[in-house]
Design a protein around this motif. Sequence first.
Motif, PDB file in Angstrom:
ATOM      1  N   GLU A   1     -16.406  42.070 -21.906  1.00  0.00           N
ATOM      2  CA  GLU A   1     -17.519  42.294 -20.972  1.00  0.00           C
ATOM      3  C   GLU A   1     -18.651  43.115 -21.572  1.00  0.00           C
ATOM      4  O   GLU A   1     -19.740  43.181 -21.007  1.00  0.00           O
ATOM      5  CB  GLU A   1     -17.003  43.017 -19.715  1.00  0.00           C
ATOM      6  CG  GLU A   1     -15.929  42.262 -18.955  1.00  0.00           C
ATOM      7  CD  GLU A   1     -16.490  41.078 -18.148  1.00  0.00           C
ATOM      8  OE1 GLU A   1     -17.714  40.878 -18.148  1.00  0.00           O
ATOM      9  OE2 GLU A   1     -15.682  40.369 -17.531  1.00  0.00           O
TER      10      GLU A   1
ATOM     11  N   GLN B   1     -14.258  40.133 -34.061  1.00  0.00           N
ATOM     12  CA  GLN B   1     -14.833  41.111 -34.973  1.00  0.00           C
ATOM     13  C   GLN B   1     -14.038  42.420 -34.881  1.00  0.00           C
ATOM     14  O   GLN B   1     -13.249  42.616 -33.971  1.00  0.00           O
ATOM     15  CB  GLN B   1     -16.302  41.340 -34.618  1.00  0.00           C
ATOM     16  CG  GLN B   1     -17.173  40.115 -34.863  1.00  0.00           C
ATOM     17  CD  GLN B   1     -17.313  39.803 -36.351  1.00  0.00           C
ATOM     18  OE1 GLN B   1     -17.897  40.562 -37.109  1.00  0.00           O
ATOM     19  NE2 GLN B   1     -16.759  38.672 -36.773  1.00  0.00           N
TER      20      GLN B   1
ATOM     21  N   HIS C   1     -14.845  45.263 -33.969  1.00  0.00           N
ATOM     22  CA  HIS C   1     -15.071  45.851 -32.648  1.00  0.00           C
ATOM     23  C   HIS C   1     -15.541  44.732 -31.721  1.00  0.00           C
ATOM     24  O   HIS C   1     -16.273  43.846 -32.158  1.00  0.00           O
ATOM     25  CB  HIS C   1     -16.103  46.978 -32.739  1.00  0.00           C
ATOM     26  CG  HIS C   1     -15.647  48.115 -33.608  1.00  0.00           C
ATOM     27  ND1 HIS C   1     -15.916  48.163 -34.952  1.00  0.00           N
ATOM     28  CD2 HIS C   1     -14.912  49.213 -33.330  1.00  0.00           C
ATOM     29  CE1 HIS C   1     -15.370  49.261 -35.464  1.00  0.00           C
ATOM     30  NE2 HIS C   1     -14.750  49.919 -34.498  1.00  0.00           N
TER      31      HIS C   1
ATOM     32  N   ASP D   1     -17.083  41.905 -29.500  1.00  0.00           N
ATOM     33  CA  ASP D   1     -18.434  41.368 -29.353  1.00  0.00           C
ATOM     34  C   ASP D   1     -18.443  40.450 -28.132  1.00  0.00           C
ATOM     35  O   ASP D   1     -17.816  39.396 -28.130  1.00  0.00           O
ATOM     36  CB  ASP D   1     -18.811  40.596 -30.622  1.00  0.00           C
ATOM     37  CG  ASP D   1     -20.229  40.023 -30.569  1.00  0.00           C
ATOM     38  OD1 ASP D   1     -20.716  39.734 -29.454  1.00  0.00           O
ATOM     39  OD2 ASP D   1     -20.835  39.862 -31.643  1.00  0.00           O
ATOM     40  N   MET D   2     -19.165  40.866 -27.083  1.00  0.00           N
ATOM     41  CA  MET D   2     -19.164  40.120 -25.820  1.00  0.00           C
ATOM     42  C   MET D   2     -19.771  38.727 -25.961  1.00  0.00           C
ATOM     43  O   MET D   2     -19.527  37.862 -25.125  1.00  0.00           O
ATOM     44  CB  MET D   2     -19.916  40.901 -24.737  1.00  0.00           C
ATOM     45  CG  MET D   2     -21.393  41.072 -25.008  1.00  0.00           C
ATOM     46  SD  MET D   2     -22.237  42.053 -23.720  1.00  0.00           S
ATOM     47  CE  MET D   2     -22.360  40.858 -22.396  1.00  0.00           C
ATOM     48  N   ARG D   3     -20.572  38.503 -27.004  1.00  0.00           N
ATOM     49  CA  ARG D   3     -21.195  37.190 -27.191  1.00  0.00           C
ATOM     50  C   ARG D   3     -20.273  36.236 -27.933  1.00  0.00           C
ATOM     51  O   ARG D   3     -20.520  35.039 -27.963  1.00  0.00           O
ATOM     52  CB  ARG D   3     -22.510  37.324 -27.958  1.00  0.00           C
ATOM     53  CG  ARG D   3     -23.592  38.089 -27.216  1.00  0.00           C
ATOM     54  CD  ARG D   3     -23.955  37.408 -25.913  1.00  0.00           C
ATOM     55  NE  ARG D   3     -25.141  38.019 -25.305  1.00  0.00           N
ATOM     56  CZ  ARG D   3     -25.537  37.780 -24.059  1.00  0.00           C
ATOM     57  NH1 ARG D   3     -24.839  36.950 -23.283  1.00  0.00           N
ATOM     58  NH2 ARG D   3     -26.599  38.361 -23.572  1.00  0.00           N
TER      59      ARG D   3
ATOM     60  N   SER E   1     -20.159  44.810 -25.584  1.00  0.00           N
ATOM     61  CA  SER E   1     -19.962  45.038 -27.014  1.00  0.00           C
ATOM     62  C   SER E   1     -19.838  46.540 -27.226  1.00  0.00           C
ATOM     63  O   SER E   1     -20.771  47.283 -26.955  1.00  0.00           O
ATOM     64  CB  SER E   1     -21.139  44.464 -27.806  1.00  0.00           C
ATOM     65  OG  SER E   1     -21.188  43.065 -27.642  1.00  0.00           O
TER      66      SER E   1
ATOM     67  N   ALA F   1     -19.328  51.731 -30.925  1.00  0.00           N
ATOM     68  CA  ALA F   1     -20.013  53.008 -31.120  1.00  0.00           C
ATOM     69  C   ALA F   1     -19.558  53.887 -29.963  1.00  0.00           C
ATOM     70  O   ALA F   1     -19.949  53.672 -28.821  1.00  0.00           O
ATOM     71  CB  ALA F   1     -21.523  52.814 -31.118  1.00  0.00           C
TER      72      ALA F   1
END
Lengths: 311, 290
Positions: free
Chosen positions: B116, B104, B106, B108-110, B118, B121
């Motif tokens: 490690e 993505q 920015h 995305d840890m998932r 997300s 911001a």
Amino acid sequence: MSDRIAPREAFGKTLVRLGEENPNIVVLDADLAPSTKTSYFRESFPQRFIPVGIAEQNMIGIAAGLSTLGFIPFATTFACFASRRVCDQVTVSCAYPRLNVKIVGGYVGLFVGKNGATHQALEDIAIMRSIANMVVIEPVDATETERVIEFACNYDGPVYLRIGRDPMPQIVPQDYKFQLGRALVLREGKDVTLISSGAMVEDTLKAASLVEKEGIDARVINMSCIKPVDEEIIVKAAEETGRIVTVENHNIIGGLGSAVCEVVAERYPVRIKRIGIRDVFGKSGTNEEMKAKFKLRAEDIAKEVINFVGR
Amino acid sequence: MNKKPVERKKLEEIANRLRIKVVKMIGKSGFGHAGGSMSIAEILTTLYFYELQVDPENPAWEERDRFILSKGHAAPIFYAVLSEKGFIPEDILLTIHHPDSPLQCHPDMRLCPGVEASTGALGQGLSIAVGMALGAKLKGKSFRVYALLGDGEAQEGQVWEAAMSASKFKLDNLLAIIDYNKLELSGKINEVMPLEPLYDKWVSFGWHVIEINGHSFTQIINALDEAKKIKGKPTLIIAHTVKGQGVSFMEDKVEWHAVSMSVDQVKEALKELGCPQEEIELTLSQMKEE
């Protein structure tokens, strides 16, 4: 009166009890421990009590980081700060990656001692409810608070807990079991259904007794789990009683009343009356003064119900 | 520390490959944060190929060091280094920014192995790193936590809340790096909202502070080694960098914060980075497919 217990008392003591069993429970405090009652946890487990000072945004981030290591962090402050102040931190650091963070807002709605508008949380449910992945729960009394804290510890994901400040009578049965997305019928009735949560449940039950004298048979539902909301119990109420009144300690925009309207409008349209704070800011004063000023006393609710039902 | 001797030449080659990958990703996507990716090529290379104890075969290894890209918009070069290290296959890099991609805009840890936290911001990553470092102490773990921040990011108040707490909790297992490239989205840091005296500020917040040239492998390595010797307080590396470093038409230009690149610009950038001609041709043809 002696058996009235504040949800925050039950919250503080339950955390200690669960903390004894589960070493992964940690508590973060933004300088309000004596008020939120996490002071009990501080006394019992000082090494697992993390004071962050008056820095709520950092608190939420630290909680997110701790959760990635298997801790179950309870990040605690007043509900106004736990929602408005840290909305983006909760959204991006916790809810977006679905981290196991419990965000606890104490001092809810209008009932914040005499602290007034700046400390009243009339928006927290609206904010938290609109964040994906969030669960939103407002337990009504000490027993339900205990069950809800137990649930939150076992549930893997972000939860917002709205914990009342002031003593409440026993509302749910002693053997009550909390289930995610399930509400509880406190009183059966066929003419109208009153749906409420938290501190307003007591006055709503009293209102149901008052309207009974006018020949109105009101059902009362304790909707502690505001997200995910119990759609089936709402639809059933719409079908069986034809009219619904919601009573909330929150702005009528975005809170419990809105949640009920959304379900009813989509699945079984009936008329709804929302009782709550009508899109204005609060004032300083006692709970009784607040209820009188914002027409949230049992007699105010009863009057609205009678007008609404039309008898 | 089971550090292998690092060949400077190898690090230089990796950093250059990261920059090439960034240009290809931004070229194909039609969008991306170029300037702030290029400025951290040497820092990320040194972290992943000298410093961090991580295992691409087992991204969830409990004892691993944690790295958080707090300036999440530098995701293109972060994904490039994760592919270089073996966390993600190289062939998914060009899917960046697609709705169904694990890459993505920015991180995305998932979705993306090796991520490690997300982030994106700005201002939030250092707090998460503080939580991890504090958690390591509570659990008696010896891994270290690293956070890379943008310079403009340090305008966020939360960064200073986190700075205060890291020093209070004596997190000597925490290292933060500021990519001090002196530009932010809308202009020069010094004009938008000055950070100076940055060194003094962090020292006054109780941190050990090291100031380096963020494009010098020697200085980065020395700073990382020095940080490990500091006990009882966290360390900050202020890395002076050039936004857009490595592609001359991007260097120190505020316009190259988040960009789309024309075919000609991609060609010129890849040429300057020494990308083989056939790879340039392939990239340009992929750009035209869209």
